[in-house]
Design an enzyme around this catalytic site. Structure first.
Site, PDB file in Angstrom:
ATOM      1  N   ARG A  33      74.608  89.547  68.118  1.00 53.65           N
ATOM      2  CA  ARG A  33      75.885  88.854  67.877  1.00 53.65           C
ATOM      3  C   ARG A  33      76.700  88.697  69.164  1.00 53.65           C
ATOM      4  NH1 ARG A  33      73.565  88.504  63.677  1.00 53.65           N
ATOM      5  NH2 ARG A  33      74.458  88.411  61.587  1.00 53.65           N
TER       6      ARG A  33
ATOM      7  N   GLU B 202      84.023  90.939  64.185  1.00 50.31           N
ATOM      8  CA  GLU B 202      83.020  89.976  64.646  1.00 50.31           C
ATOM      9  C   GLU B 202      83.605  88.585  64.946  1.00 50.31           C
ATOM     10  OE1 GLU B 202      80.154  87.778  65.647  1.00 50.31           O
ATOM     11  OE2 GLU B 202      80.658  87.311  63.592  1.00 50.31           O
TER      12      GLU B 202
ATOM     13  N   SER C 292      80.136  88.070  57.795  1.00 47.06           N
ATOM     14  CA  SER C 292      80.381  89.472  58.160  1.00 47.06           C
ATOM     15  C   SER C 292      81.624  89.557  59.043  1.00 47.06           C
ATOM     16  CB  SER C 292      79.197  90.034  58.947  1.00 47.06           C
ATOM     17  OG  SER C 292      78.039  90.022  58.163  1.00 47.06           O
TER      18      SER C 292
END
Ligand code: EPU
Length: 343
Positions: free
Chosen positions: A168, A336, A241
């Site tokens: 990520r 995130e 997420s």
């Protein structure tokens, strides 16, 4: 200098971010090619406006109005290059819808990105957070990126290595404002093996003869698995997420596992990755909701905007979740999506 751009003032961004936060952009322009992008950057520099590159708006949270110029990436086009034997390169302009591109590749018989079906957002945003799901990441197939270098205003080609991909994460995420992605190139194959090992996917396909599966059938299986757990942003606004799965060192993990023998974890070569969803779930948040925002009742890693939640509502809930996970497990969760603007 005259700019041939269609700049709009005070544009509502609610339908342009999947968390459906109602904020305004002071100025807004659709970008359809590299020349328009250079013009828009020059205009912003002349008028001393901050800029925000906006793709599908699926990985950001607006803390408030954006007092600057939004560059809405609307570059379209896809083509096959280097079709040689079993492999080919699929080039996608930044504004192409990611999920449509996955289906297009899979229907053409090419493998490599079928596990990334149904991820919201655009092709140009995909490298920024190195999108990943069901055991596959974008960096597994990405060969290069064409981008505008915002310092020199020149178009450059960056290799996968230049992109410095990690979980990520990428050079683009760590250095916002340096490059703006115009096109991505993915090497796909008709014969590479399908990746069916991720538990949820394996369970879903347990009665199926996987030797006969096409990439389109795998994409369809991934879509079914995602729909069971992950909310559709069109009905329950969210950004996927909300936290990364945290990585801790082996010694800390062993202490944690003594206290919580069931802790869901994945050993890495350097440390141990924990399932943030499990930590949040165990801290009692799954299905929580207040008047405006909440935590999804089937995947504790997803924050939901139930009813006219603001960026402040979302970020306050995220802080509460982080605090309780820190207090219960001593683990820090990292947000995130990008947070735009100040609270
Ligand atoms: N779990 C719980 N409670 C929950 C949800 C999950 O205890 O409410 C446990 C599950 O039992 C499982 C573990 O947590 O053992 C992991 O759950 P899951 O397989 O759903 O995956 P995840 O780690 O929560 C990651 C990605 C998702 C991606 C899935 C599938 C991150 C931050 N998230 O989720 O990506 O779709 O794996 O590959 O890495 C996204 O980035 O927006 C995203 C949705």
């Amino acid at each position: 200098m005259s700019y041939g751009l269609n700049i709009r003032e005070r544009v509502d961004l609610k339908d342009l971010n999947t968390m459906a936060i109602a904020v305004n952009a002071q100025q807004f322009v659709d970008i359809e090619n590299a020349d328009q992008l250079v013009e828009a950057l020059d205009l912003a520099a002349d008028r001393q406006l901050e800029t925000l590159v906006l793709g599908g708006g699926s990985n950001l949270v607006f803390a408030g109005d954006f007092e600057g110029l939004v560059l809405h990436m609307a570059l379209r086009g896809r083509r096959w290059e280097q079709v040689e034997g079993e492999t080919a390169v699929l080039a996608l302009a930044a504004g192409e819808n990611w999920h449509d591109a996955v289906l297009y590749a899979a229907r053409s018989g090419y493998r490599g990105i079928e596990n990334l079906a149904l991820i919201p957002g655009t092709a140009g945003a995909a490298p920024v957070q190195n999108i990943g799901a069901y055991g596959v990441e974008l960096c597994d197939t990405l060969v290069s990126v064409t981008a505008l270098d915002c310092d020199s205003r020149k178009t450059v080609t960056l290799t996968a290595e230049d992109c410095q991909f990690a979980y990520r994460d990428s050079f683009f995420k760590r250095n916002p404002g340096r490059y703006i992605i115009l096109e991505i190139r993915l090497r796909l194959s008709r014969s590479t093996s399908l990746k069916l090992g991720y538990r949820d996917l394996q369970d879903y396909l347990s009665d199926v003869d996987t030797a006969k599966l096409s990439p389109l059938e795998v994409a369809e299986a991934v879509m079914a698995v995602r729909r069971r757990k992950l909310p559709d942003p069109d009905t329950l606004p969210n950004t996927g997420s909300f936290f990364k799965n945290p990585v801790i060192d082996q010694a800390r993990f062993e202490q944690l596992q003594k206290r919580f023998p069931d802790v869901v974890h994945y050993p890495l070569t350097d440390g141990v990755k924990l399932a943030a969803a499990w930590l949040i779930d165990q801290a009692g948040w799954k299905g929580y909701r207040n008047a405006r925002v909440g935590i999804h009742n089937r995947q504790a890693l997803v924050l939901i905007n139930h009813s006219q939640g603001t960026g402040e509502d979302v970020l306050t809930l995220a802080e509460d979740v982080r605090r309780s996970v820190r207090e219960k497990f001593g683990v820090e969760l990292e947000v995130e999506p990008g947070i735009i603007g100040t609270r």
